[in-house]
Design an enzyme around this catalytic site. Sequence first.
Site, PDB file in Angstrom:
ATOM      1  N   GLU A   1       0.826  -1.218   0.000  1.00 56.33           N
ATOM      2  CA  GLU A   1       0.000   0.000   0.000  1.00 56.33           C
ATOM      3  C   GLU A   1       0.859   1.267   0.000  1.00 56.33           C
ATOM      4  O   GLU A   1       0.508   2.257  -0.650  1.00 56.33           O
ATOM      5  CB  GLU A   1      -0.971  -0.006   1.178  1.00 56.33           C
ATOM      6  CG  GLU A   1      -1.953  -1.171   1.192  1.00 56.33           C
ATOM      7  CD  GLU A   1      -2.811  -1.283  -0.056  1.00 56.33           C
ATOM      8  OE1 GLU A   1      -2.916  -0.296  -0.817  1.00 56.33           O
ATOM      9  OE2 GLU A   1      -3.377  -2.378  -0.280  1.00 56.33           O
TER      10      GLU A   1
ATOM     11  N   HIS B   1       1.777   2.019  -3.445  1.00 57.60           N
ATOM     12  CA  HIS B   1       0.752   2.821  -4.133  1.00 57.60           C
ATOM     13  C   HIS B   1       0.863   4.295  -3.744  1.00 57.60           C
ATOM     14  O   HIS B   1       0.743   5.186  -4.600  1.00 57.60           O
ATOM     15  CB  HIS B   1      -0.646   2.331  -3.768  1.00 57.60           C
ATOM     16  CG  HIS B   1      -1.060   1.045  -4.410  1.00 57.60           C
ATOM     17  ND1 HIS B   1      -0.884   0.787  -5.754  1.00 57.60           N
ATOM     18  CD2 HIS B   1      -1.680  -0.053  -3.890  1.00 57.60           C
ATOM     19  CE1 HIS B   1      -1.377  -0.415  -6.038  1.00 57.60           C
ATOM     20  NE2 HIS B   1      -1.866  -0.942  -4.919  1.00 57.60           N
TER      21      HIS B   1
ATOM     22  N   VAL C   1       5.980   0.679 -16.011  1.00 53.56           N
ATOM     23  CA  VAL C   1       7.362   0.396 -15.599  1.00 53.56           C
ATOM     24  C   VAL C   1       7.944  -0.581 -16.609  1.00 53.56           C
ATOM     25  O   VAL C   1       7.414  -1.682 -16.799  1.00 53.56           O
ATOM     26  CB  VAL C   1       7.412  -0.204 -14.178  1.00 53.56           C
ATOM     27  CG1 VAL C   1       8.851  -0.568 -13.796  1.00 53.56           C
ATOM     28  CG2 VAL C   1       6.833   0.773 -13.164  1.00 53.56           C
TER      29      VAL C   1
END
Length: 313
Positions: free
Chosen positions: A219, A222, A243
Amino acid sequence: MPENQPPASRPPGRRLCATMAVHRRLLSENPAYAAARAAVENRAFAYERGMERPARTGITCLPVVVHVVFHTDEQNIDDTQIASQISVLNADFRKRNADVAQVPAVWRPLAADARVEFRLATVDPAGRPTTGITRTRTDVAEFPADDSVKSTAQGGHGAWPADRYLNVWVCLLGESLLGYAQFPGGPAATDGVVILHSAFGTSGTATAPFDLGRTATHEVGHWLNLFHIWGDDGTGCSGSDFVADTPNQGGPNFGSPDFPHVSCGNAPNGDMFMNYMDYVDDAAMFMFTQGQVTRVDATLDGPRSSFPAAGPC
């Protein structure tokens, strides 16, 4: 775990993150968020293509405030469990986790140190000493992914200033969620990450297979502008995490896959399922790539530049 335990309190059987649902909700409700996200992604693209070079040269230290929001005494996790999570974040983001040695040889050169460290805040927004932990008893039995845990009026706890602290809320989440985050560019009042109490840290209520602290690593990834590695296109092969050094893959992986796991014509090496941004169990994820760290650089030079690169925590 007793069989008659309420379903809401049973640990989820596999990873589920609501970050993209939150992202899509904000895009539809908040035009300013959509504009901010476009600017964030333009910067990330420029860094990936080498059109801009990272300005961040040292280690960025992120002060963390953990807001424990609990309905039962069990959910009021102790300081030791919180400290264990900070330790995991520091190991994972600095490539000091012992299990990085399990990265397949073909990808070992890509495994990267994100040069980010974490410490519990020692000063609160008013300048007073703090442990970096707040505790709030709530009447809310479980929280959905609607940011209500971040609101005092809705039974949660308000955010500390998002330009000075990484806000982490720990609570009982519903909907079989392990956590969710807000990408950079969103409202300050809801900026941060939310983690299920039984998927936080490595002790106390942390429950297998999510008891190694990797939900927070995922998380916070993110929060630093990393997408899910499969590109969130369901199980197709057209999505992207933006990416270049993460192989295209056909959807999330769960559990502990065997290497190689091939999808989307990505043989012979297959999916990089051991990446922190996939959905595998905690024990099966143990790397970020150089390309992901480039996106982190773009974030810490840009929308999160209020956190200075000032050396180790």
